[in-house]
Design a protein around this motif. Structure first.
Motif, PDB file in Angstrom:
ATOM      1  N   ILE A  24       0.856  -1.185   0.000  1.00  0.00           N
ATOM      2  CA  ILE A  24       0.000   0.000   0.000  1.00  0.00           C
ATOM      3  C   ILE A  24       0.893   1.237   0.000  1.00  0.00           C
ATOM      4  N   VAL A  25       0.623   2.156  -0.902  1.00  0.00           N
ATOM      5  CA  VAL A  25       1.428   3.371  -1.018  1.00  0.00           C
ATOM      6  C   VAL A  25       0.883   4.430  -0.068  1.00  0.00           C
ATOM      7  N   VAL A  26       1.765   4.958   0.769  1.00  0.00           N
ATOM      8  CA  VAL A  26       1.421   6.023   1.710  1.00  0.00           C
ATOM      9  C   VAL A  26       2.284   7.238   1.362  1.00  0.00           C
ATOM     10  N   GLU A  27       1.641   8.321   0.940  1.00  0.00           N
ATOM     11  CA  GLU A  27       2.369   9.524   0.538  1.00  0.00           C
ATOM     12  C   GLU A  27       2.151  10.623   1.574  1.00  0.00           C
ATOM     13  N   LEU A  28       3.237  11.126   2.127  1.00  0.00           N
ATOM     14  CA  LEU A  28       3.152  12.217   3.087  1.00  0.00           C
ATOM     15  C   LEU A  28       3.693  13.489   2.444  1.00  0.00           C
ATOM     16  N   PHE A  29       2.816  14.465   2.251  1.00  0.00           N
ATOM     17  CA  PHE A  29       3.218  15.776   1.749  1.00  0.00           C
ATOM     18  C   PHE A  29       3.620  16.613   2.959  1.00  0.00           C
ATOM     19  N   THR A  30       4.890  17.013   2.995  1.00  0.00           N
ATOM     20  CA  THR A  30       5.462  17.605   4.187  1.00  0.00           C
ATOM     21  C   THR A  30       6.426  18.706   3.803  1.00  0.00           C
ATOM     22  N   SER A  31       6.923  19.414   4.810  1.00  0.00           N
ATOM     23  CA  SER A  31       7.925  20.458   4.597  1.00  0.00           C
ATOM     24  C   SER A  31       8.731  20.636   5.870  1.00  0.00           C
ATOM     25  N   GLN A  32      10.039  20.813   5.714  1.00  0.00           N
ATOM     26  CA  GLN A  32      10.878  21.094   6.870  1.00  0.00           C
ATOM     27  C   GLN A  32      10.631  22.492   7.426  1.00  0.00           C
TER      28      GLN A  32
END
Length: 239
Positions: free
Chosen positions: A29-37
């Motif tokens: 299962i693909v889990v994509e986390l859109f994030t930023s430092q």
């Protein structure tokens, strides 16, 4: 379409027709986390993704977006390609806006991604999803290449086939911005997310150079219904 910067070709490969099967269901299962430092709300979700990265049944990916770079810290892994992918999900999932952190599971559901119970609910939704499933494979090929194959599969809609490279772990000391003074650890940091082609269900094969994957990097293939629909298959290859 994202420009493809590798030597690649697509073609047919003989294989018997197949529909969803136990083997196909084993696709991670693909889990994509859109994030930023540069986002002070993101570290808890980054940590959750790190825990998910320990599981062999999942393909967690950290996609760093670039729209927080102006507030004091330029994320070294941010990419406009990742931002555009997030905007694609916003359209497909009928979101009013994009936000960070945002965890998208299987192309089906989204959540900030710091609550384990909500993450578990999204994972169950992806596991129980009905419809066709694909099982792409990757293998070392003769002549310093990596061969990607997808067996013939009965589809309801055409799919996009994405090639992903990612660093398995990156540690960053943040000097400015909302996370100033914090050492951030990011897992499965996406460095490129490129479209190999559109797949209509016929047996298909692509070959990419082995040097496309650097030391400490991994390569993944994601098969997704067109226009940011459900993800129906994935695989990874670690170097």
């Amino acid at each position: 379409m994202v420009a493809l910067h590798i030597a690649a070709f697509a073609g047919s490969a003989g294989a018997a027709a197949q529909t969803a099967s136990p083997a196909a269901s084993a696709s991670p299962i693909v889990v994509e986390l859109f994030t930023s430092q540069g986002c002070s709300s993101c570290p808890p979700s980054d940590q959750q993704l790190g825990e998910l990265a320990k599981r062999s049944d999942l393909l967690p990916l950290s996609l760093h977006v670039d729209y927080w770079d102006y507030i004091g810290w330029k994320d070294p892994f941010a990419s406009p390609v990742n931002t555009e992918r997030q905007r694609g999900y916003a359209r497909a999932l009928k979101q009013r806006y994009i936000y960070t952190p945002e965890m998208v599971v299987g192309g089906l559901a989204h959540d900030p991604g710091y609550d384990q119970a909500k993450i578990g609910k999204m994972l169950r939704m992806a596991t129980e999803r009905s419809g066709p499933r694909a099982l792409p494979t990757m293998a070392r090929a003769t002549g310093n290449g990596i061969t990607i194959t997808i067996p013939e599969t009965r589809l309801t809609v055409a799919c996009d086939v994405w090639l992903v490279t990612f660093d398995r772990q990156r540690r960053t000391e943040v000097a400015r911005g909302e996370n100033k003074g914090v050492t951030l650890v990011n897992h499965n940091v996406v460095r490129s997310f490129e479209k190999l082609g559109t797949w209509n269900g016929d047996a298909a094969r692509w070959t990419v150079p082995a040097e496309r994957v650097g030391p400490g990097q991994s390569l993944a293939v994601v098969v997704q219904q067109a226009s940011f629909g459900p993800i129906i298959g994935a695989t990874r290859l670690d170097r």
